[in-house]
Scaffold this motif. Structure first.
Motif, PDB file in Angstrom:
ATOM      1  N   LEU A  21       0.812  -1.223   0.000  1.00 56.66           N
ATOM      2  CA  LEU A  21       0.000   0.000   0.000  1.00 56.66           C
ATOM      3  C   LEU A  21       0.842   1.268   0.000  1.00 56.66           C
ATOM      4  O   LEU A  21       0.483   2.259  -0.655  1.00 56.66           O
ATOM      5  CB  LEU A  21      -0.923   0.001   1.222  1.00 56.66           C
ATOM      6  CG  LEU A  21      -2.034  -1.053   1.224  1.00 56.66           C
ATOM      7  CD1 LEU A  21      -2.709  -1.095   2.592  1.00 56.66           C
ATOM      8  CD2 LEU A  21      -3.056  -0.759   0.134  1.00 56.66           C
ATOM      9  N   TYR A  22       1.965   1.272   0.716  1.00 54.24           N
ATOM     10  CA  TYR A  22       2.694   2.529   0.942  1.00 54.24           C
ATOM     11  C   TYR A  22       4.143   2.507   0.486  1.00 54.24           C
ATOM     12  O   TYR A  22       4.819   3.525   0.557  1.00 54.24           O
ATOM     13  CB  TYR A  22       2.619   2.889   2.432  1.00 54.24           C
ATOM     14  CG  TYR A  22       1.202   2.981   2.931  1.00 54.24           C
ATOM     15  CD1 TYR A  22       0.352   4.004   2.501  1.00 54.24           C
ATOM     16  CD2 TYR A  22       0.669   2.023   3.788  1.00 54.24           C
ATOM     17  CE1 TYR A  22      -0.965   4.078   2.929  1.00 54.24           C
ATOM     18  CE2 TYR A  22      -0.645   2.089   4.231  1.00 54.24           C
ATOM     19  CZ  TYR A  22      -1.454   3.114   3.793  1.00 54.24           C
ATOM     20  OH  TYR A  22      -2.764   3.180   4.218  1.00 54.24           O
ATOM     21  N   GLY A  23       4.647   1.365   0.007  1.00 56.95           N
ATOM     22  CA  GLY A  23       6.023   1.292  -0.449  1.00 56.95           C
ATOM     23  C   GLY A  23       6.188   1.753  -1.883  1.00 56.95           C
ATOM     24  O   GLY A  23       5.247   1.713  -2.676  1.00 56.95           O
ATOM     25  N   LYS A  24       7.410   2.169  -2.212  1.00 56.63           N
ATOM     26  CA  LYS A  24       7.728   2.614  -3.573  1.00 56.63           C
ATOM     27  C   LYS A  24       8.646   1.622  -4.280  1.00 56.63           C
ATOM     28  O   LYS A  24       8.451   1.313  -5.450  1.00 56.63           O
ATOM     29  CB  LYS A  24       8.392   3.993  -3.525  1.00 56.63           C
ATOM     30  CG  LYS A  24       7.498   5.097  -2.968  1.00 56.63           C
ATOM     31  CD  LYS A  24       8.242   6.418  -2.939  1.00 56.63           C
ATOM     32  CE  LYS A  24       7.353   7.551  -2.421  1.00 56.63           C
ATOM     33  NZ  LYS A  24       8.077   8.854  -2.393  1.00 56.63           N
ATOM     34  N   ASP A  25       9.684   1.194  -3.580  1.00 55.55           N
ATOM     35  CA  ASP A  25      10.623   0.217  -4.130  1.00 55.55           C
ATOM     36  C   ASP A  25      11.262  -0.538  -2.967  1.00 55.55           C
ATOM     37  O   ASP A  25      10.855  -0.373  -1.816  1.00 55.55           O
ATOM     38  CB  ASP A  25      11.678   0.903  -5.016  1.00 55.55           C
ATOM     39  CG  ASP A  25      12.399   2.043  -4.290  1.00 55.55           C
ATOM     40  OD1 ASP A  25      12.740   1.869  -3.092  1.00 55.55           O
ATOM     41  OD2 ASP A  25      12.635   3.089  -4.912  1.00 55.55           O
ATOM     42  N   LYS A  26      12.279  -1.348  -3.233  1.00 55.11           N
ATOM     43  CA  LYS A  26      12.864  -2.178  -2.185  1.00 55.11           C
ATOM     44  C   LYS A  26      13.556  -1.355  -1.096  1.00 55.11           C
ATOM     45  O   LYS A  26      13.699  -1.812   0.036  1.00 55.11           O
ATOM     46  CB  LYS A  26      13.865  -3.170  -2.787  1.00 55.11           C
ATOM     47  CG  LYS A  26      13.213  -4.302  -3.560  1.00 55.11           C
ATOM     48  CD  LYS A  26      14.237  -5.310  -4.045  1.00 55.11           C
ATOM     49  CE  LYS A  26      14.780  -6.144  -2.905  1.00 55.11           C
ATOM     50  NZ  LYS A  26      15.682  -7.222  -3.392  1.00 55.11           N
TER      51      LYS A  26
END
Length: 378
Positions: free
Chosen positions: A346-351
């Motif tokens: 839901l809230y992450g962009k990348d690793k």
């Protein structure tokens, strides 16, 4: 030379503690808005330390008194304006006030933080504390002799509170307006969208507190976030717990409130909470288990030092395993495909900017909580 509007640059005095020399070094930094570049001047040595150079992940929102910014692997604490032009430009826009979420609304912290963020405030300090009766009495000393004081002291000392430093335009008055009238029943009539109208019960259990003047804000901020000694005791319990860290990008993007709400709604207890500015050495130490194991180690360290993060002690039965399940896969793209309702999906962009850190191994849950709430909180 004094800055002019055409210069489009701002100057600040910063301090950095040099652990090898055991002394505080002072630098004047000048930030150029045109290309987000910075130069650093060593005040004591009277010479340039860093010629004008672009600094990734540094923006205007990071520049305020009390902020900690990372340049050349140095965690620089901004302590003053370096010229009158910068002071005039920033002093009103970066006014500070004190805010406190009262015991009955601690479990509403996510919703209240979301309201605060949407109003344009920046939360620059935050800590969950448990106050003694004596501490509460000292905090409310201006009400000494008033008939409601004893009930107020009993109530505020009955459970944890969340103290915050808020920053924004005309912060004192804006926060008071956002809270609404002291009496929630009046608030529901006169300011139905205010925090007290939505979450307050009565004049004592009215959801939140706010400083009534800049002078009161300074005193109340010093009470909770002392610059001269230890701040108020945190609320960590160190049992049945795991660690969660809301990463700087999520804090700066204003989604910390939504993450907190999701954690609480999932049935976890947030038993301790604190905003932390990680120095490089601390971030490297915290992530040491990943060094040489995953290739993103150095990028992870850089992200954790990019700005303020929020450390949480999360409690439940089998907390490390259950919360890791809620966090989801480390790569948000994979999380969105396989487990779209997890926090990283839901809230992450990348690793690297994957919203939160969570304890990976059950045996490390207590160790990571202790790192933030015992070691760093000293």
């Amino acid at each position: 030379m004094m800055n002019t509007p055409e210069d489009d640059c701002y100057s600040f005095i910063t301090e950095w503690y040099d652990p090898f020399a055991s002394l505080v070094r002072r630098y004047k930094i000048t930030y150029y808005t045109e290309d987000s570049s910075v130069e650093m001047f060593d005040i004591k040595a009277h010479k340039m330390f860093l010629k004008r150079n672009k600094v990734d992940n540094l923006s205007m929102r990071d520049l305020y008194i009390g902020s900690i910014i990372n340049i050349c692997s140095r965690a620089l604490h901004i302590v003053d304006y370096a010229d009158d032009y910068t002071r005039r430009k920033f002093s009103s826009r970066k006014e500070k006030t004190f805010a406190m979420i009262k015991p009955e609304c601690v479990n509403k912290v996510g919703q209240i933080l979301d309201i605060i963020t949407q109003k344009g405030f920046m939360v620059s300090k935050l800590k969950m504390c448990q106050l003694s009766r004596t501490e509460v009495f000292n905090f409310y000393e201006e009400h000494k002799g008033k008939p409601f004081l004893d009930d107020l002291v009993n109530y505020i000392s009955s459970g944890p509170v969340i103290a915050m430093e808020l920053m924004g335009q005309n912060a004192v008055q804006t926060w008071r307006a956002l809270m609404g009238p002291t009496d929630p029943s009046v608030a529901r009539k006169e300011a139905p969208n205010s925090i007290r109208a939505r979450f307050g019960t009565d004049k004592t259990q009215n959801a939140c507190h706010g400083a009534d003047s800049q002078g009161s804000a300074a005193r109340e901020l010093e009470f909770f976030f002392s610059s001269k000694g230890p701040s108020r005791q945190n609320t960590a319990k160190y049992t049945n717990c795991t660690c969660c860290v809301i990463k700087p990008h999520a804090v700066l993007d204003g989604v910390a409130g939504k993450i907190l709400s999701a954690i609480i709604e999932a049935g976890f207890e947030i038993s301790a909470m604190q905003m932390v500015n990680m120095e490089q050495a601390n971030a490297e130490e915290f992530y040491e288990v990943y060094k040489g194991v995953i290739q993103e180690y150095y990028a992870m360290v850089k992200e954790l030092t990019h700005g303020p993060c929020i450390a949480l002690e999360i409690r439940s039965e089998d907390a490390p395993t259950k919360f890791r399940d809620m966090a989801g896969p480390a790569d948000p793209e994979i999380a969105r495909h396989l487990r779209p309702r997890t926090l990283r999906a839901l809230y992450g962009k990348d690793k690297i900017q994957n919203a939160i850190h969570c304890t990976d191994l059950p045996e490390d849950g207590l160790l990571e909580v202790e790192y933030f709430f015992k070691i760093l909180d000293r």
